[in-house]
Design a protein around this motif. Structure first.
Motif, PDB file in Angstrom:
ATOM      1  N   LEU A 182      -7.057  -1.040   6.429  1.00  0.00           N
ATOM      2  CA  LEU A 182      -6.909  -0.479   5.087  1.00  0.00           C
ATOM      3  C   LEU A 182      -7.338   0.982   5.023  1.00  0.00           C
ATOM      4  N   LEU A 212      -9.892  -0.351  -4.447  1.00  0.00           N
ATOM      5  CA  LEU A 212      -9.999  -1.561  -3.642  1.00  0.00           C
ATOM      6  C   LEU A 212     -11.341  -2.227  -3.934  1.00  0.00           C
ATOM      7  N   LEU A 235       0.818  -1.208   0.000  1.00  0.00           N
ATOM      8  CA  LEU A 235       0.000   0.000   0.000  1.00  0.00           C
ATOM      9  C   LEU A 235       0.857   1.265   0.000  1.00  0.00           C
TER      10      LEU A 235
END
Length: 199
Positions: free
Chosen positions: A98, A85, A75
């Motif tokens: 995330l 995503l 990432l």
């Protein structure tokens, strides 16, 4: 020319998505799509191939990682690239982790293709002002990708050679080239976690 990197564990999703992208005609300019099912290889593609947009389903790799922190190098490598995503599942802990990273868009994998095309188009046009190289070459050849996949599945050099109809020494050469292109220090590097590779 735009470069789209698709990261997904599922072979059918990768091939279907690639076919859909190549047939839609919905996107500006020409583009090249590379699809991967390996997080270490994906990180190296991001750093060296420098895609315009990344589309990834990271939930599919959940069984391959011990801690979510192992995704951080992937990432972080994609900080300056629109990262879409596509979530195939909802795991509260992973979703929370995330959310710390800049994600262009987070969508469920069952989203309609029209909506997905709009998000991809927006991401591509946001990069249109950036000077993009006219020639895009994949990091590994198709044959090297096949060797890497079988290697990571635990296949012996003889099995790889037999399956690909090549000589055993050629397999060794492919493995050496893969390690050089991916900056792997040892022949065990593909089997290390992302954290172990960074240390």
């Amino acid at each position: 020319m735009f470069k789209i990197l698709l990261i997904d564990r599922c072979h059918f999703t990768r091939t279907g998505f690639e076919a859909w992208l190549n047939r839609t005609g919905l996107f500006p300019d020409h583009f090249v799509v590379t699809s991967l099912n390996n997080l270490i290889l994906a990180r190296e593609h991001i750093q060296q191939w420098k895609p315009t947009v990344i589309i990834a389903d990271l939930h599919g790799f959940r069984q391959d990682i011990n801690h979510f922190q192992q995704l951080s190098s992937l990432l972080n490598a994609s900080e300056t690239v629109p990262f879409i995503l596509l979530q195939s599942g909802e795991e509260q802990e992973m979703t929370g982790y995330l959310s710390q990273f800049p994600v262009w868009s987070s969508l469920m994998k069952n989203i309609g293709l029209d909506q997905l095309a709009t998000v991809i188009n927006d991401a591509l046009t946001s990069c249109a002002s950036i000077e993009i190289p006219k020639v895009a070459a994949p990091l590994l050849t198709r044959q090297e990708e096949k060797v890497l996949t079988m290697w990571m599945d635990g296949a012996s050099n003889q099995k790889i050679a037999s399956y690909l109809s090549i000589n055993g020494k050629t397999v060794y050469t492919y493995k050496r080239n893969i390690r050089m292109k991916l900056h792997m220090d040892t022949r065990f590097s593909p089997f290390l976690s992302l954290q172990e590779v960074e240390n």
